[in-house]
Design a protein around this motif. Structure first.
Motif, PDB file in Angstrom:
ATOM      1  N   TYR A 197       0.836  -1.207   0.000  1.00  0.00           N
ATOM      2  CA  TYR A 197       0.000   0.000   0.000  1.00  0.00           C
ATOM      3  C   TYR A 197       0.873   1.260   0.000  1.00  0.00           C
ATOM      4  N   GLN A 250      -0.472   3.055  -2.882  1.00  0.00           N
ATOM      5  CA  GLN A 250      -1.499   3.984  -2.401  1.00  0.00           C
ATOM      6  C   GLN A 250      -2.900   3.606  -2.904  1.00  0.00           C
ATOM      7  N   ILE A 305      -5.385  19.414   3.195  1.00  0.00           N
ATOM      8  CA  ILE A 305      -4.175  18.765   3.693  1.00  0.00           C
ATOM      9  C   ILE A 305      -4.178  17.261   3.381  1.00  0.00           C
ATOM     10  N   LEU A 313      -1.424  15.588   1.205  1.00  0.00           N
ATOM     11  CA  LEU A 313      -0.668  14.496   1.830  1.00  0.00           C
ATOM     12  C   LEU A 313      -0.494  13.330   0.848  1.00  0.00           C
ATOM     13  N   ASP A 314      -1.559  13.016   0.134  1.00  0.00           N
ATOM     14  CA  ASP A 314      -1.483  11.913  -0.834  1.00  0.00           C
ATOM     15  C   ASP A 314      -0.428  12.208  -1.907  1.00  0.00           C
ATOM     16  N   LEU A 352       3.063  12.002  -0.337  1.00  0.00           N
ATOM     17  CA  LEU A 352       3.466  10.597  -0.142  1.00  0.00           C
ATOM     18  C   LEU A 352       3.893   9.968  -1.472  1.00  0.00           C
ATOM     19  N   ILE A 390       7.262   4.359   5.773  1.00  0.00           N
ATOM     20  CA  ILE A 390       6.174   5.155   6.368  1.00  0.00           C
ATOM     21  C   ILE A 390       4.960   4.263   6.596  1.00  0.00           C
ATOM     22  N   SER A 391       4.666   3.469   5.605  1.00  0.00           N
ATOM     23  CA  SER A 391       3.476   2.632   5.670  1.00  0.00           C
ATOM     24  C   SER A 391       3.588   1.584   6.782  1.00  0.00           C
ATOM     25  N   LEU A 437      13.276   7.734   7.583  1.00  0.00           N
ATOM     26  CA  LEU A 437      12.018   8.355   7.996  1.00  0.00           C
ATOM     27  C   LEU A 437      12.204   9.858   8.235  1.00  0.00           C
ATOM     28  N   LEU A 478       9.790  12.455   6.265  1.00  0.00           N
ATOM     29  CA  LEU A 478       8.907  13.431   6.925  1.00  0.00           C
ATOM     30  C   LEU A 478       9.322  14.867   6.581  1.00  0.00           C
ATOM     31  N   ALA A 479      10.630  15.089   6.456  1.00  0.00           N
ATOM     32  CA  ALA A 479      11.100  16.448   6.122  1.00  0.00           C
ATOM     33  C   ALA A 479      10.650  16.841   4.713  1.00  0.00           C
ATOM     34  N   MET A 487       8.053  15.715   3.099  1.00  0.00           N
ATOM     35  CA  MET A 487       6.608  15.928   3.115  1.00  0.00           C
ATOM     36  C   MET A 487       6.267  17.246   3.816  1.00  0.00           C
ATOM     37  N   ARG A 488       6.976  17.515   4.887  1.00  0.00           N
ATOM     38  CA  ARG A 488       6.711  18.755   5.639  1.00  0.00           C
ATOM     39  C   ARG A 488       6.911  19.983   4.741  1.00  0.00           C
ATOM     40  N   LYS A 489       7.964  19.936   3.934  1.00  0.00           N
ATOM     41  CA  LYS A 489       8.239  21.087   3.054  1.00  0.00           C
ATOM     42  C   LYS A 489       7.139  21.224   2.003  1.00  0.00           C
TER      43      LYS A 489
END
Lengths: 178, 67
Positions: free
Chosen positions: A37, A41, A111, A115-116, A119, A130-131, A158, A162-163, A165-167
């Protein structure tokens, strides 16, 4: 280190014991789904990828010499299968992809949509990690062993995921914060 | 400055309860001193919640293993 009883189940499965293999499926399929997944996704495709991976694993189980390595080997097959599906799918333009019923509602927050796509932009290994973390809530040592990573490397994987995605999500995160 | 240089790794490990007590103390001391890292920490916490919600909603049902 695997417990002796667990090791015995893996050894039996490698030697063709169907019951042992089914027991492994029951304990491992959620993690395999999480990996698939993470890459795809898409639930339906991920479930199909896991089924295909398990069929392949049964047929080629004799290749695993060390029962300890069986879980990581299963995860590798699921990753490869999901990757194949993903590559084939990439030739279809996104605009022609069928919309998954129920995946989008008027209430879907910005959001969640962002997010999708954030990812989806991550490298495959980061998505799988992440999954496993968020689906199965596995600790880092378990994820490392499932993904065949060296001890301690997951923190960086990780951290980068996350960094990134955060940006990408910065504007949406700012509006959530206010 | 080690923590500042590796803040992304520390923040992820903190969210996932993978820091040792010593590392966690050092991180939180740094967050008090560094506004940029504090902002990143806040954003990561929100993103972590959104990720948790997303994956909880997408979890396979309990019969998945039986298929």
């Amino acid at each position: 280190m695997m417990e002796a009883s667990e090791r015995e189940v893996y050894r039996a499965a490698i030697h063709g014991d169907r019951e042992a293999f089914e027991m492994i499926i029951r304990t491992q399929s959620r993690a395999l789904f999480a990996i698939a997944y993470g890459i795809l996704q898409n639930r339906e495709e991920a479930e199909d990828a896991v089924q295909d991976a398990l069929v392949k694993a049964w047929k080629s189980r004799w290749r695993v010499r060390d029962p300890e390595k069986f879980p990581a080997w299963l995860c590798m097959i699921a990753r490869h299968r999901a990757r194949d599906v993903f590559r084939k799918r990439r030739t279809v333009p996104l605009s022609e992809m069928p919309e998954i019923p129920g995946s989008e509602t008027p209430q879907t927050r910005t959001i969640d949509r962002d997010l999708d796509s954030a990812l989806a932009s991550l490298p495959e290994l980061q998505r799988a990690a992440i999954s496993l973390r968020y689906f199965e809530e596995m600790d880092y040592a378990t994820i490392e062993s499932r993904l065949g990573l060296t001890n301690g490397s997951l923190r960086g994987i990780l951290g980068r995921a996350l960094a990134t995605m955060r940006k990408q999500l910065k504007p949406a995160l700012a509006s959530e914060q206010s | 400055m080690k923590i500042h240089d590796e803040i992304d790794n520390y923040l992820a490990a903190d969210l996932h309860s993978e820091l040792s007590d010593e590392e966690q103390n050092a991180l939180h001391t740094h967050l008090v001193e560094c506004a940029d890292c504090r902002q990143a920490h806040q954003e990561n916490k929100i993103m972590n919640k959104v990720l948790e919600d997303k994956f909880t909603a997408e979890k396979p049902d309990t019969s998945f293993e039986q298929r």
